[in-house]
Design a protein around this motif. Structure first.
Motif, PDB file in Angstrom:
ATOM      1  N   UNK A   1       0.823  -1.225   0.000  1.00  0.00           N
ATOM      2  CA  UNK A   1       0.000   0.000   0.000  1.00  0.00           C
ATOM      3  C   UNK A   1       0.851   1.267   0.000  1.00  0.00           C
ATOM      4  N   UNK A   2       1.928   1.274   0.746  1.00  0.00           N
ATOM      5  CA  UNK A   2       2.807   2.453   0.788  1.00  0.00           C
ATOM      6  C   UNK A   2       3.439   2.722  -0.574  1.00  0.00           C
ATOM      7  N   UNK A   3       3.851   1.649  -1.247  1.00  0.00           N
ATOM      8  CA  UNK A   3       4.446   1.820  -2.574  1.00  0.00           C
ATOM      9  C   UNK A   3       3.402   2.352  -3.555  1.00  0.00           C
ATOM     10  N   UNK A   4       2.150   1.913  -3.387  1.00  0.00           N
ATOM     11  CA  UNK A   4       1.096   2.417  -4.279  1.00  0.00           C
ATOM     12  C   UNK A   4       0.814   3.885  -4.020  1.00  0.00           C
ATOM     13  N   UNK A   5       0.906   4.315  -2.744  1.00  0.00           N
ATOM     14  CA  UNK A   5       0.745   5.732  -2.423  1.00  0.00           C
ATOM     15  C   UNK A   5       1.829   6.541  -3.121  1.00  0.00           C
ATOM     16  N   UNK A   6       3.063   6.045  -3.043  1.00  0.00           N
ATOM     17  CA  UNK A   6       4.189   6.770  -3.650  1.00  0.00           C
ATOM     18  C   UNK A   6       4.026   6.809  -5.172  1.00  0.00           C
ATOM     19  N   UNK A   7       3.633   5.698  -5.766  1.00  0.00           N
ATOM     20  CA  UNK A   7       3.450   5.660  -7.216  1.00  0.00           C
ATOM     21  C   UNK A   7       2.361   6.647  -7.644  1.00  0.00           C
ATOM     22  N   UNK A   8       1.296   6.734  -6.837  1.00  0.00           N
ATOM     23  CA  UNK A   8       0.201   7.653  -7.167  1.00  0.00           C
ATOM     24  C   UNK A   8       0.672   9.106  -7.141  1.00  0.00           C
TER      25      UNK A   8
ATOM     26  N   UNK B   1       8.382  13.955  -3.211  1.00  0.00           N
ATOM     27  CA  UNK B   1       7.323  12.939  -3.198  1.00  0.00           C
ATOM     28  C   UNK B   1       6.870  12.672  -1.774  1.00  0.00           C
ATOM     29  N   UNK B   2       7.824  12.669  -0.861  1.00  0.00           N
ATOM     30  CA  UNK B   2       7.492  12.432   0.552  1.00  0.00           C
ATOM     31  C   UNK B   2       6.627  13.568   1.086  1.00  0.00           C
ATOM     32  N   UNK B   3       6.991  14.818   0.733  1.00  0.00           N
ATOM     33  CA  UNK B   3       6.210  15.973   1.200  1.00  0.00           C
ATOM     34  C   UNK B   3       4.772  15.894   0.703  1.00  0.00           C
TER      35      UNK B   3
ATOM     36  N   UNK C   1       7.229   7.526   6.356  1.00  0.00           N
ATOM     37  CA  UNK C   1       8.576   8.028   6.616  1.00  0.00           C
ATOM     38  C   UNK C   1       9.327   8.352   5.346  1.00  0.00           C
ATOM     39  N   UNK C   2      10.276   9.268   5.458  1.00  0.00           N
ATOM     40  CA  UNK C   2      11.096   9.622   4.293  1.00  0.00           C
ATOM     41  C   UNK C   2      11.859   8.405   3.781  1.00  0.00           C
ATOM     42  N   UNK C   3      12.383   7.598   4.704  1.00  0.00           N
ATOM     43  CA  UNK C   3      13.133   6.406   4.294  1.00  0.00           C
ATOM     44  C   UNK C   3      12.236   5.429   3.524  1.00  0.00           C
ATOM     45  N   UNK C   4      10.978   5.361   3.940  1.00  0.00           N
ATOM     46  CA  UNK C   4      10.025   4.483   3.250  1.00  0.00           C
ATOM     47  C   UNK C   4       9.817   4.955   1.812  1.00  0.00           C
ATOM     48  N   UNK C   5       9.726   6.286   1.630  1.00  0.00           N
ATOM     49  CA  UNK C   5       9.532   6.832   0.286  1.00  0.00           C
ATOM     50  C   UNK C   5      10.774   6.584  -0.571  1.00  0.00           C
ATOM     51  N   UNK C   6      11.956   6.803   0.013  1.00  0.00           N
ATOM     52  CA  UNK C   6      13.191   6.528  -0.728  1.00  0.00           C
ATOM     53  C   UNK C   6      13.230   5.071  -1.179  1.00  0.00           C
ATOM     54  N   UNK C   7      12.875   4.160  -0.256  1.00  0.00           N
ATOM     55  CA  UNK C   7      12.913   2.729  -0.589  1.00  0.00           C
ATOM     56  C   UNK C   7      11.881   2.414  -1.668  1.00  0.00           C
ATOM     57  N   UNK C   8      10.694   3.005  -1.532  1.00  0.00           N
ATOM     58  CA  UNK C   8       9.639   2.764  -2.533  1.00  0.00           C
ATOM     59  C   UNK C   8      10.074   3.258  -3.910  1.00  0.00           C
ATOM     60  N   UNK C   9      10.733   4.431  -3.943  1.00  0.00           N
ATOM     61  CA  UNK C   9      11.192   4.973  -5.228  1.00  0.00           C
ATOM     62  C   UNK C   9      12.203   4.019  -5.861  1.00  0.00           C
ATOM     63  N   UNK C  10      13.101   3.488  -5.037  1.00  0.00           N
ATOM     64  CA  UNK C  10      14.109   2.570  -5.574  1.00  0.00           C
ATOM     65  C   UNK C  10      13.449   1.300  -6.120  1.00  0.00           C
ATOM     66  N   UNK C  11      12.509   0.759  -5.359  1.00  0.00           N
ATOM     67  CA  UNK C  11      11.840  -0.476  -5.786  1.00  0.00           C
ATOM     68  C   UNK C  11      11.006  -0.225  -7.046  1.00  0.00           C
ATOM     69  N   UNK C  12      10.306   0.919  -7.071  1.00  0.00           N
ATOM     70  CA  UNK C  12       9.470   1.245  -8.234  1.00  0.00           C
ATOM     71  C   UNK C  12      10.329   1.483  -9.475  1.00  0.00           C
ATOM     72  N   UNK C  13      11.536   2.014  -9.270  1.00  0.00           N
ATOM     73  CA  UNK C  13      12.448   2.216 -10.396  1.00  0.00           C
ATOM     74  C   UNK C  13      12.953   0.873 -10.924  1.00  0.00           C
ATOM     75  N   UNK C  14      13.328  -0.001  -9.981  1.00  0.00           N
ATOM     76  CA  UNK C  14      13.796  -1.335 -10.391  1.00  0.00           C
ATOM     77  C   UNK C  14      12.683  -2.108 -11.090  1.00  0.00           C
TER      78      UNK C  14
END
Ligand SMILES: [Zn+2]
Ligand SMILES: [Zn+2]
Length: 134
Positions: A11-18, A32-34, A44-57
């Protein structure tokens, strides 16, 4: 984007993707975190960073690396476009025009299969700011 791949996102990754899907300009993970904490307080900011990395991969996002700026990210599935980098506010805007006859630039015997173009300068709002303060 395939439905099955999206289903495997948290769900967090979907929030970031949205956030990236709704943005008209490429965003840093910080930006994106803001945006994400407005809809998902506590993310968390770290969660967004991780989501961005995973979504990029996963091929959902792609980096936009310009000058010495930290990379921004945008939807990998978006329509073909280029970027305008404002040196004053360091924002990156999308440019939806493509120059004709790029083939003329390709060295003889070479085959081009893609291109990217970055325009550098000052954006309209920065020009307007200067006009009112000068
Ligand atoms: Zn600007
Ligand atoms: Zn183009």
């Amino acid at each position: 984007m395939s439905r099955s791949r999206q289903k495997s996102l948290t769900p967090r990754q979907q929030v970031v993707l949205a956030i990236f899907r709704q943005s008209s300009i490429p965003l840093t993970p910080q930006e994106a975190w803001e945006a994400a904490i407005r809809d998902s307080p506590g993310i968390g900011l770290a969660t967004v960073y991780r989501a961005v990395r995973i979504l990029t991969e996963a091929g959902e996002l792609r980096p936009v690396e310009i000058a010495d700026e930290i990379p921004r990210y945008e939807m990998a599935s978006g329509p073909h476009h280029h970027h305008f980098y404002c040196r004053k506010c360091t924002r990156i805007y999308e440019v939806h025009k493509c120059p004709p006859r790029l083939d003329d630039l390709v060295p003889q015997g070479f085959k081009m299969d893609d291109h990217s173009i970055v325009l550098y300068g000052t954006c309209r709002s920065c020009l307007g700011d200067r006009a009112t303060t000068d």
